[in-house]
Design a protein around this motif. Structure first.
Motif, PDB file in Angstrom:
ATOM      1  N   ASP A 143       0.856  -1.177   0.000  1.00 56.80           N
ATOM      2  CA  ASP A 143       0.000   0.000   0.000  1.00 56.80           C
ATOM      3  C   ASP A 143       0.891   1.226   0.000  1.00 56.80           C
ATOM      4  OD1 ASP A 143      -1.797   2.107   0.714  1.00 56.80           O
ATOM      5  OD2 ASP A 143      -3.166   0.619   1.544  1.00 56.80           O
ATOM      6  N   ARG A 155       0.370   4.031   1.105  1.00 55.74           N
ATOM      7  CA  ARG A 155       0.241   4.831   2.319  1.00 55.74           C
ATOM      8  C   ARG A 155       1.176   4.363   3.433  1.00 55.74           C
ATOM      9  NH1 ARG A 155      -6.143   4.109   2.853  1.00 55.74           N
ATOM     10  NH2 ARG A 155      -5.416   2.025   2.389  1.00 55.74           N
ATOM     11  N   ILE A 167      -1.877   8.978   6.216  1.00 56.30           N
ATOM     12  CA  ILE A 167      -3.168   9.175   5.558  1.00 56.30           C
ATOM     13  C   ILE A 167      -3.465  10.665   5.535  1.00 56.30           C
ATOM     14  CG2 ILE A 167      -5.647   8.769   5.709  1.00 56.30           C
ATOM     15  CD1 ILE A 167      -5.028   6.064   6.930  1.00 56.30           C
ATOM     16  N   ALA A 183      -6.335  13.519   4.837  1.00 59.89           N
ATOM     17  CA  ALA A 183      -7.770  13.744   4.714  1.00 59.89           C
ATOM     18  C   ALA A 183      -8.023  15.231   4.519  1.00 59.89           C
ATOM     19  CB  ALA A 183      -8.496  13.250   5.960  1.00 59.89           C
ATOM     20  N   THR A 187     -11.265  16.270   2.640  1.00 61.90           N
ATOM     21  CA  THR A 187     -12.545  16.404   1.950  1.00 61.90           C
ATOM     22  C   THR A 187     -13.460  17.422   2.615  1.00 61.90           C
ATOM     23  OG1 THR A 187     -13.401  14.529   3.194  1.00 61.90           O
ATOM     24  CG2 THR A 187     -12.527  14.080   0.994  1.00 61.90           C
ATOM     25  N   GLU A 243     -12.402  11.441   9.693  1.00 63.33           N
ATOM     26  CA  GLU A 243     -12.337  10.675   8.445  1.00 63.33           C
ATOM     27  C   GLU A 243     -11.014   9.919   8.331  1.00 63.33           C
ATOM     28  OE1 GLU A 243     -11.937  11.112   3.661  1.00 63.33           O
ATOM     29  OE2 GLU A 243     -12.277  12.923   4.826  1.00 63.33           O
ATOM     30  N   ALA A 244      -9.916  10.574   8.705  1.00 57.21           N
ATOM     31  CA  ALA A 244      -8.610   9.924   8.641  1.00 57.21           C
ATOM     32  C   ALA A 244      -8.556   8.730   9.593  1.00 57.21           C
ATOM     33  CB  ALA A 244      -7.506  10.928   8.975  1.00 57.21           C
ATOM     34  N   GLU A 257     -11.128   6.933  10.577  1.00 55.88           N
ATOM     35  CA  GLU A 257     -11.977   5.892   9.988  1.00 55.88           C
ATOM     36  C   GLU A 257     -11.234   5.137   8.893  1.00 55.88           C
ATOM     37  OE1 GLU A 257     -15.646   7.527   8.560  1.00 55.88           O
ATOM     38  OE2 GLU A 257     -16.131   8.408  10.512  1.00 55.88           O
ATOM     39  N   ARG A 258     -10.493   5.853   8.067  1.00 53.84           N
ATOM     40  CA  ARG A 258      -9.750   5.199   6.983  1.00 53.84           C
ATOM     41  C   ARG A 258      -8.630   4.323   7.534  1.00 53.84           C
ATOM     42  NH1 ARG A 258      -9.160  10.380   3.275  1.00 53.84           N
ATOM     43  NH2 ARG A 258      -7.155   9.467   2.772  1.00 53.84           N
ATOM     44  N   ALA A 262     -10.300   1.227   8.856  1.00 48.88           N
ATOM     45  CA  ALA A 262     -10.691   0.354   7.747  1.00 48.88           C
ATOM     46  C   ALA A 262      -9.491  -0.419   7.215  1.00 48.88           C
ATOM     47  CB  ALA A 262     -11.322   1.177   6.636  1.00 48.88           C
ATOM     48  N   LEU A 263      -8.322   0.222   7.181  1.00 48.52           N
ATOM     49  CA  LEU A 263      -7.100  -0.453   6.729  1.00 48.52           C
ATOM     50  C   LEU A 263      -6.737  -1.586   7.679  1.00 48.52           C
ATOM     51  CD1 LEU A 263      -4.707  -0.366   4.658  1.00 48.52           C
ATOM     52  CD2 LEU A 263      -3.536   1.073   6.316  1.00 48.52           C
ATOM     53  N   SER A 275      -9.153  -4.476   7.378  1.00 52.43           N
ATOM     54  CA  SER A 275      -8.987  -5.269   6.154  1.00 52.43           C
ATOM     55  C   SER A 275      -7.967  -6.388   6.334  1.00 52.43           C
ATOM     56  CB  SER A 275      -8.589  -4.373   4.979  1.00 52.43           C
ATOM     57  OG  SER A 275      -7.251  -3.925   5.131  1.00 52.43           O
TER      58      SER A 275
END
Length: 140
Positions: A62, A64, A73, A75, A77, A87-88, A90-91, A94-95, A98
């Motif tokens: 990855d 990142r 990461i 962020a 947006t 948001e960062a 959360e991402r 999520a990583l 996964s």
């Protein structure tokens, strides 16, 4: 316990470092004055995650994840610094999620008798087609 999912490891916010930076892109006069974008940095080696998850995170290809094992990461947006931080996080979660679930182990299988027969019939048909492409003999 049937029917329950394994507990996913949560990221400890104290292990995450945030840096406020200026966001890219259009934004009018305000974009050059306010630092609303966020860089999140998370050191995998120094984290409290289980060793198996650390290894799988480091094995990811990855962009990142740096060569030193730090997840970066960005962020940007939202126009709010707090929303970009959320948001960062959360991402990042999520990583981690996964790689937290193990991939299903593949069980080797054998082809069925019917599939072997169909394969051989197809090969015989192709062989016949190719043999018929040669020169025509025996007409003289």
């Amino acid at each position: 316990m049937r029917g329950t999912l394994p507990r996913m490891p949560r990221i400890d916010p104290s292990e995450v470092e945030f840096t406020a930076i200026r966001a890219q892109g259009a934004g009018g006069q305000n974009v050059n004055k306010v630092s609303n974008a966020v860089h999140l940095r998370f050191a995998i080696h120094a984290s409290s995650l289980p060793e198996a998850i650390k290894e799988r995170l480091l094995a990811l290809s990855d962009q990142r994840i740096t060569t030193e094992g730090v997840v970066v990461i960005k962020a940007q947006t939202s126009r709010s610094l707090e929303q970009n931080k959320a948001e960062a996080l959360e991402r990042l979660q999520a990583l981690v999620d996964s790689v937290a679930t193990l991939p299903k182990a593949r069980k080797p299988t054998k082809p069925t008798f019917g599939s072997k027969q169909r394969r051989l019939e197809g090969k015989a048909t192709r062989s016949q087609v190719k043999q018929q492409r040669g020169r025509v003999r025996g007409l003289d």
